[in-house]
Scaffold this motif. Structure first.
Motif, PDB file in Angstrom:
ATOM      1  N   HIS A  27     -36.781 -59.946  -0.312  1.00 49.52           N
ATOM      2  CA  HIS A  27     -36.184 -61.045  -1.065  1.00 49.52           C
ATOM      3  C   HIS A  27     -35.771 -60.479  -2.420  1.00 49.52           C
ATOM      4  CE1 HIS A  27     -35.617 -64.857  -3.123  1.00 49.52           C
ATOM      5  NE2 HIS A  27     -35.730 -65.476  -1.966  1.00 49.52           N
ATOM      6  N   GLN A  28     -34.613 -60.904  -2.908  1.00 45.89           N
ATOM      7  CA  GLN A  28     -34.082 -60.261  -4.111  1.00 45.89           C
ATOM      8  C   GLN A  28     -34.666 -60.770  -5.425  1.00 45.89           C
ATOM      9  OE1 GLN A  28     -31.487 -60.702  -1.301  1.00 45.89           O
ATOM     10  NE2 GLN A  28     -32.791 -58.928  -1.045  1.00 45.89           N
ATOM     11  N   ASN A  29     -35.550 -61.745  -5.355  1.00 44.98           N
ATOM     12  CA  ASN A  29     -36.260 -62.120  -6.582  1.00 44.98           C
ATOM     13  C   ASN A  29     -36.982 -60.903  -7.148  1.00 44.98           C
ATOM     14  OD1 ASN A  29     -35.473 -64.744  -6.434  1.00 44.98           O
ATOM     15  ND2 ASN A  29     -37.491 -65.601  -6.039  1.00 44.98           N
ATOM     16  N   TYR A  68     -39.157 -61.676   2.284  1.00 46.76           N
ATOM     17  CA  TYR A  68     -38.519 -62.942   2.619  1.00 46.76           C
ATOM     18  C   TYR A  68     -39.418 -63.797   3.510  1.00 46.76           C
ATOM     19  CZ  TYR A  68     -34.103 -65.342   1.901  1.00 46.76           C
ATOM     20  OH  TYR A  68     -33.131 -66.188   1.438  1.00 46.76           O
ATOM     21  N   THR A  71     -41.105 -67.111   2.486  1.00 45.03           N
ATOM     22  CA  THR A  71     -40.434 -68.406   2.467  1.00 45.03           C
ATOM     23  C   THR A  71     -40.906 -69.297   3.606  1.00 45.03           C
ATOM     24  OG1 THR A  71     -38.567 -67.504   3.744  1.00 45.03           O
ATOM     25  CG2 THR A  71     -38.422 -67.405   1.345  1.00 45.03           C
ATOM     26  N   LEU A  78     -44.028 -66.169  -3.986  1.00 47.26           N
ATOM     27  CA  LEU A  78     -42.688 -65.596  -4.106  1.00 47.26           C
ATOM     28  C   LEU A  78     -42.054 -65.936  -5.448  1.00 47.26           C
ATOM     29  CD1 LEU A  78     -40.234 -64.142  -2.809  1.00 47.26           C
ATOM     30  CD2 LEU A  78     -39.542 -66.364  -1.906  1.00 47.26           C
ATOM     31  N   CYS A 145     -32.235 -73.256   1.084  1.00 52.24           N
ATOM     32  CA  CYS A 145     -31.810 -71.867   0.955  1.00 52.24           C
ATOM     33  C   CYS A 145     -30.406 -71.659   1.535  1.00 52.24           C
ATOM     34  CB  CYS A 145     -32.813 -70.951   1.656  1.00 52.24           C
ATOM     35  SG  CYS A 145     -32.668 -69.224   1.188  1.00 52.24           S
ATOM     36  N   TYR A 196     -36.716 -73.697   3.462  1.00 57.94           N
ATOM     37  CA  TYR A 196     -36.275 -72.552   4.249  1.00 57.94           C
ATOM     38  C   TYR A 196     -36.351 -72.847   5.746  1.00 57.94           C
ATOM     39  CZ  TYR A 196     -36.848 -70.191  -0.228  1.00 57.94           C
ATOM     40  OH  TYR A 196     -36.750 -69.835  -1.557  1.00 57.94           O
ATOM     41  N   ALA A 250     -29.128 -59.238   4.419  1.00 59.25           N
ATOM     42  CA  ALA A 250     -28.893 -60.437   3.615  1.00 59.25           C
ATOM     43  C   ALA A 250     -27.429 -60.822   3.637  1.00 59.25           C
ATOM     44  CB  ALA A 250     -29.345 -60.198   2.170  1.00 59.25           C
TER      45      ALA A 250
END
Length: 289
Positions: A27-29, A68, A71, A78, A145, A196, A250
Motif C-alpha cells: 500500500h502506498q501510504n 494492502y 484493508t 494501516l 477505495c 475496501y 496497483a
C-alpha cells in the motif's frame, strides 16, 4: 506559503507516483507520498531547492512497508503509515536544518530497490512548471477505495434502467481487473474494512441508492437490508484468473457488472472515466484492463 507548500507536495507526490513501481501487496501510504510530505514541509519552512531535496532524501530512511491486505482485514494500523507522512513533513526539514546529510541517490534507491520495484525517471520532469498535477485531479464519487469505483459505475448503469428493489435481486456478479478483485470480502469486520469491500459497497448502492459518504457510513455495516443483500450472492472475480485473488499490481482498469433480477439480466461495461450500456445479456462482459 501554505498554498505553495500544498501545490509543491501534490506535484512531488504525483510525479514520484508516476515514476514509482510499487511492490506486490504494498500500500502506498508512507512511501512516495511520505517523500512528498517532506517536500511540502520543507517548503513551508522556507528551504530552498537544495534544502527541499535534502529533506526529501533524509526522509527516504523513514519510508514504510504497509501491506494492502490490511484493508480487507480491517486493520486500522494501516492509517499509521499515512500519519507518518505528517510526522516526516515536520521532522525531515528539522533534520536538514540541523545539519543531517543524506546520500545523493537516496530516493532512487528507496523507491527503485527498497520499498519499490522500480523507479523510472524518464518522464519525471516533463513539463515541470507548465503542467500542474493538482489541476488534473479527480474527486471520488464513491466513499470507498478507488480500485472498486469502475465496478460500482458499472453497477449503477445496470441498476438505472432496471430500477429493482433490493429483494428482487438474486445475485450480482462483477468481473473486474485483478487488483480490484481482492476487495471481495462479503462480511467486512468493521467500518474501515467496509471501505475496501466491493460486495458491501454494491449492497449499499442497491439498498440506499448511492455510495456517497452519508450512505456508506458506520450504520451501513450492520444495516439489515445491506447485510442481507451482501449474503445473497455478490461476487467479485478477476478477468484474468476468474476468482477472487490477492493483488499483484496497483494498475487501474475497467470492470463489468451483471445484476440479475427476477425479470431480466443486464450487464454494463465501465471504465475509470465513463460507463456505457452494452445491452441485455446473461453474463457480465469481461473487459480489458
Amino acid at each position: 506559503t501554505l498554498l505553495t507548500a500544498l501545490v509543491t507536495g501534490y506535484e512531488v507526490a504525483a510525479r514520484l507516483g508516476m515514476a514509482f513501481t510499487p511492490r506486490p501487496l504494498a500500500h502506498q501510504n508512507g512511501q512516495a507520498m511520505l517523500l512528498a510530505a517532506a517536500a511540502a514541509g520543507a517548503r513551508m519552512r522556507g528551504l530552498d531547492a537544495a534544502g527541499i531535496s535534502l529533506a526529501m532524501r533524509i526522509s527516504a530512511v523513514m519510508l514504510m512497508t504497509p501491506s494492502y491486505t490490511n484493508t480487507g482485514a480491517g486493520a486500522t494500523a494501516l492509517n499509521v503509515a499515512g500519519g507518518m507522512a505528517g510526522f516526516a513533513s515536520a521532522f525531515a526539514p528539522d533534520l536538514a536544518l540541523a545539519g543531517f546529510q543524506a546520500q545523493p541517490d537516496a530516493i532512487e534507491e528507496a523507491l527503485g530497490k527498497m520499498v519499490g520495484a522500480g523507479f523510472d525517471t524518464t518522464h519525471l520532469l516533463d513539463e515541470l512548471g507548465k503542467r500542474w498535477e493538482i489541476t488534473r485531479n479527480y474527486f471520488r464519487l464513491h466513499a470507498c477505495c478507488n480500485p472498486i469505483h469502475p465496478a460500482l459505475d458499472a453497477l449503477h448503469a445496470a441498476l438505472v434502467p432496471l430500477k429493482p428493489r433490493a429483494d428482487e435481486i438474486d445475485s450480482i456478479t462483477f468481473t473486474t481487473y485483478k487488483f480490484a478483485s481482492v476487495m471481495c470480502n462479503p462480511q467486512p469486520s468493521n467500518y474501515f474494512a467496509s471501505k475496501y469491500s466491493l460486495p458491501h459497497a454494491a449492497a449499499v448502492m442497491v439498498a440506499r441508492g448511492d455510495t456517497r459518504h452519508r450512505a456508506i457510513d458506520d450504520s451501513a455495516l450492520n444495516d439489515p437490508a445491506i447485510t442481507a443483500l451482501r449474503a445473497r450472492g455478490l461476487a467479485a472475480t478477476s478477468a484474468a484468473s476468474g476468482r477472487c485473488t490477492l493483488p499483484t499490481s496497483a494498475s487501474r482498469g475497467a470492470g463489468s457488472s451483471a445484476a440479475t433480477t427476477r425479470s431480466a439480466p443486464f450487464a454494463c461495461a465501465a471504465s475509470a472515466n465513463c460507463c456505457k450500456r452494452v445491452g441485455l445479456m446473461s453474463r457480465p462482459r469481461k473487459s480489458g484492463f
